[in-house]
Design an enzyme around this catalytic site. Structure first.
Site, PDB file in Angstrom:
ATOM      1  N   HIS A 183       0.837  -1.218   0.000  1.00 44.48           N
ATOM      2  CA  HIS A 183       0.000   0.000   0.000  1.00 44.48           C
ATOM      3  C   HIS A 183       0.869   1.266   0.000  1.00 44.48           C
ATOM      4  CE1 HIS A 183      -3.585  -2.357   1.883  1.00 44.48           C
ATOM      5  NE2 HIS A 183      -3.792  -2.184   0.587  1.00 44.48           N
ATOM      6  N   HIS A 210      -4.752   2.448   6.469  1.00 45.39           N
ATOM      7  CA  HIS A 210      -5.364   2.271   5.144  1.00 45.39           C
ATOM      8  C   HIS A 210      -6.338   1.097   5.279  1.00 45.39           C
ATOM      9  CE1 HIS A 210      -5.275   1.969   0.591  1.00 45.39           C
ATOM     10  NE2 HIS A 210      -5.791   0.810   0.950  1.00 45.39           N
ATOM     11  N   GLY A 212      -9.175  -0.629   3.602  1.00 52.31           N
ATOM     12  CA  GLY A 212     -10.024  -0.910   2.440  1.00 52.31           C
ATOM     13  C   GLY A 212     -10.338  -2.383   2.439  1.00 52.31           C
ATOM     14  N   ASN A 213     -10.572  -2.931   1.256  1.00 51.69           N
ATOM     15  CA  ASN A 213     -10.701  -4.384   1.149  1.00 51.69           C
ATOM     16  C   ASN A 213      -9.434  -5.053   1.624  1.00 51.69           C
ATOM     17  OD1 ASN A 213     -12.821  -5.977   0.342  1.00 51.69           O
ATOM     18  ND2 ASN A 213     -12.884  -4.899  -1.633  1.00 51.69           N
ATOM     19  N   GLU A 381      -4.271   6.400  -5.103  1.00 47.92           N
ATOM     20  CA  GLU A 381      -3.071   5.769  -5.661  1.00 47.92           C
ATOM     21  C   GLU A 381      -2.883   6.203  -7.114  1.00 47.92           C
ATOM     22  OE1 GLU A 381      -5.013   2.448  -4.217  1.00 47.92           O
ATOM     23  OE2 GLU A 381      -3.398   1.768  -2.903  1.00 47.92           O
TER      24      GLU A 381
HETATM   25  P1  ADP Z   1     -10.019  -1.674  -2.266  1.00 43.96           P
HETATM   26  O1  ADP Z   1      -8.986  -2.224  -1.332  1.00 43.96           O
HETATM   27  O2  ADP Z   1     -10.722  -2.698  -3.073  1.00 43.96           O
HETATM   28  O3  ADP Z   1      -9.564  -0.457  -3.052  1.00 43.96           O
HETATM   29  P2  ADP Z   1     -11.748   0.204  -0.905  1.00 43.96           P
HETATM   30  O4  ADP Z   1     -10.708   1.146  -0.428  1.00 43.96           O
HETATM   31  O5  ADP Z   1     -12.667   0.652  -1.977  1.00 43.96           O
HETATM   32  O6  ADP Z   1     -11.147  -1.201  -1.266  1.00 43.96           O
HETATM   33  O7  ADP Z   1     -12.620  -0.218   0.384  1.00 43.96           O
HETATM   34  C1  ADP Z   1     -13.632  -1.157   0.306  1.00 43.96           C
HETATM   35  C2  ADP Z   1     -14.245  -1.300   1.689  1.00 43.96           C
HETATM   36  O8  ADP Z   1     -14.763  -0.028   2.095  1.00 43.96           O
HETATM   37  C3  ADP Z   1     -15.407  -2.292   1.759  1.00 43.96           C
HETATM   38  O9  ADP Z   1     -15.292  -3.104   2.914  1.00 43.96           O
HETATM   39  C4  ADP Z   1     -16.609  -1.368   1.914  1.00 43.96           C
HETATM   40  O10 ADP Z   1     -17.633  -1.973   2.642  1.00 43.96           O
HETATM   41  C5  ADP Z   1     -16.022  -0.227   2.696  1.00 43.96           C
HETATM   42  N1  ADP Z   1     -16.898   0.942   2.622  1.00 43.96           N
HETATM   43  C6  ADP Z   1     -17.139   1.726   1.559  1.00 43.96           C
HETATM   44  N2  ADP Z   1     -18.081   2.663   1.887  1.00 43.96           N
HETATM   45  C7  ADP Z   1     -18.406   2.450   3.180  1.00 43.96           C
HETATM   46  C8  ADP Z   1     -19.325   3.066   4.095  1.00 43.96           C
HETATM   47  N3  ADP Z   1     -20.060   4.113   3.730  1.00 43.96           N
HETATM   48  N4  ADP Z   1     -19.396   2.571   5.340  1.00 43.96           N
HETATM   49  C9  ADP Z   1     -18.637   1.514   5.714  1.00 43.96           C
HETATM   50  N5  ADP Z   1     -17.777   0.886   4.907  1.00 43.96           N
HETATM   51  C10 ADP Z   1     -17.658   1.345   3.656  1.00 43.96           C
END
Ligand code: ADP
Length: 399
Positions: A183, A210, A212-213, A381
């Site tokens: 990341h 960070h 995210g997923n 990114e």
């Molecule tokens: P990636 O690693 O695929 O780029 P992201 O940064 O887009 O992932 O993050 C995805 C995560 O963010 C998922 O778990 C999603 O549920 C969560 N997420 C997105 N919007 C919200 C929200 N409004 N409330 C809680 N979680 C959220």
């Protein structure tokens, strides 16, 4: 349209892209963003403008769309040609997960670099081949265009030995079995943004989450990475959407030994069936878990928060205190609940949250006078890659 930089982030069955226009010597402006996903299966292509309005969208019937990265890139470049009109593709930036020991910054891709990137495939066999797949297709489509590889590992290359080594025989360290951290493009972008939005703390002791997923945390001092929660692979550290995070290696020895699982089975379990998905049995998506009152969803979130807490404690020790805590990526930027719970549990560090600012996803969510500043920074990114490509273009012009 204006001459632009194409940013590509290729995964196993998707290529995400953005179109970035130079906006001065050290800034880019995103003109369009999109992705082609489900390559080889139910393919879906979408491109949007900077405000999120759909510019183009195609769905193919099963087995009817682009079957590989080459043909997927053709779809993107044909759309791009129409979008740019008379304007040119100035250069292409690629997100590449692993830069190994050699690449401590972005690098212009030539034949020797391309070969070196291929040699790094064993370090990230699930990701690196997909990241590299579009490079040759781009060369075929835009002959001679400047291509730049930007790595998830580079930002962490300055770590001290103790933060980088595993305590196994030293020969493995020398062979490159190290904690690389990932990341990095996100952390680099956040560190840069902090200098603009919070210059008072940007060069202090900072921990960035960070979330995210994929999820990780990074300790920064003077804007540089000191330690990452991710290690040799992007599996270590926090529990993630579908990845386990930190696990006793003895568990793996047991599963492969006494329990008779194969390496591919364990790999699949650790990368795809664990984390929030594995613990909840419901979903890898934090939004689904937040909406659910199933006790398994509640416990999965508890685990996620607990893992963040432990990493925060550990990284605060690494950076020697805490001036600022920064939340970023999908969960970090949007989940007021996750941020609130982490900050409440870690109040003893001197974190005082402003509940209204937190609920509003404001940029600064700590209360005035809080000894530790807490911020929400939207990561990009793509922008970071665009900026690296801009630098490479400037170097090319000078050379
Ligand atoms: P990636 O690693 O695929 O780029 P992201 O940064 O887009 O992932 O993050 C995805 C995560 O963010 C998922 O778990 C999603 O549920 C969560 N997420 C997105 N919007 C919200 C929200 N409004 N409330 C809680 N979680 C959220």
């Amino acid at each position: 349209m204006i001459d632009s930089i194409l940013v590509l982030n290729a995964g196993s069955s998707s290529i995400k892209f953005s179109v970035e226009a130079p906006a001065g010597a050290a800034a880019v402006r995103m003109l369009a963003v999109g992705q082609i996903e489900g390559i080889g299966n139910h393919v879906h292509f979408i491109a949007k403008d900077a405000d999120g309005a759909v510019l183009a969208e195609t769905r193919w019937a099963d087995g009817d769309g682009p079957m590989d990265h080459d043909s997927a890139l053709r779809v993107i470049s044909e759309w791009l040609d129409g979008f740019l009109g008379d304007a040119r593709v100035l250069a292409v930036g690629h997100r590449v997960v692993h830069g190994g020991l050699d690449f401590s910054g972005p690098v212009r891709i030539d034949a020797a670099v391309r070969a070196k990137l291929q040699e790094l495939v064993p370090l990230a066999p699930l990701h690196q081949p997909h990241n590299l797949a579009p490079i040759d297709a781009v060369e075929a489509r835009y002959p001679g265009v400047l291509q730049v590889a930007c790595f998830d590992t580079s930002f962490h290359r300055g770590h001290a030995f103790a933060a980088e080594a595993f305590a196994i025989p030293l020969k493995y360290y020398e062979q490159g079995i190290r904690r690389y951290g990932f990341h990095g493009l996100s952390y680099e972008y956040v560190a840069r943004r902090l200098r603009e939005v919070a210059p008072d703390v940007a060069l202090g002791r900072v921990v960035v989450a960070h979330l995210g997923n994929g999820a990780s945390m990074c300790g920064l001092r003077e804007g540089k990475s000191v330690e990452s929660s991710m290690g040799f692979t992007a599996l270590d550290g926090l529990a993630m959407g579908t990845r386990s995070g930190q696990i006793d290696p003895g568990v793996l020895l047991h599963l492969i030994g006494a329990a008779g699982m194969t390496v591919p089975e364990v790999t699949r379990m650790l990368y795809h069936d664990s984390g929030l998905k594995g613990l909840s049995g419901i979903s890898s998506d934090m939004r689904d878990l937040e909406r659910s009152d199933d006790p398994r969803a509640v416990r999965a979130i508890d685990y996620f928060i607990h893992a963040i807490q432990r990493q925060l404690g550990s990284l605060v020790a690494s950076v020697g205190g805490l001036d600022a805590l920064v939340f970023t990526a999908g969960i970090g930027e949007n989940s007021a609940m996750v941020r609130r719970r982490v900050c409440e549990k870690m109040g003893w560090l001197g974190i005082v949250l402003d509940p209204a600012a937190n609920e509003a996803n404001a940029g600064v969510i700590s209360a005035p006078g809080s000894p530790v500043k807490v911020l929400v920074v939207r990561t990009s990114e793509e922008t970071m890659i665009g900026l690296h490509v801009l630098e490479a273009l400037a170097e090319q012009a000078v050379a």
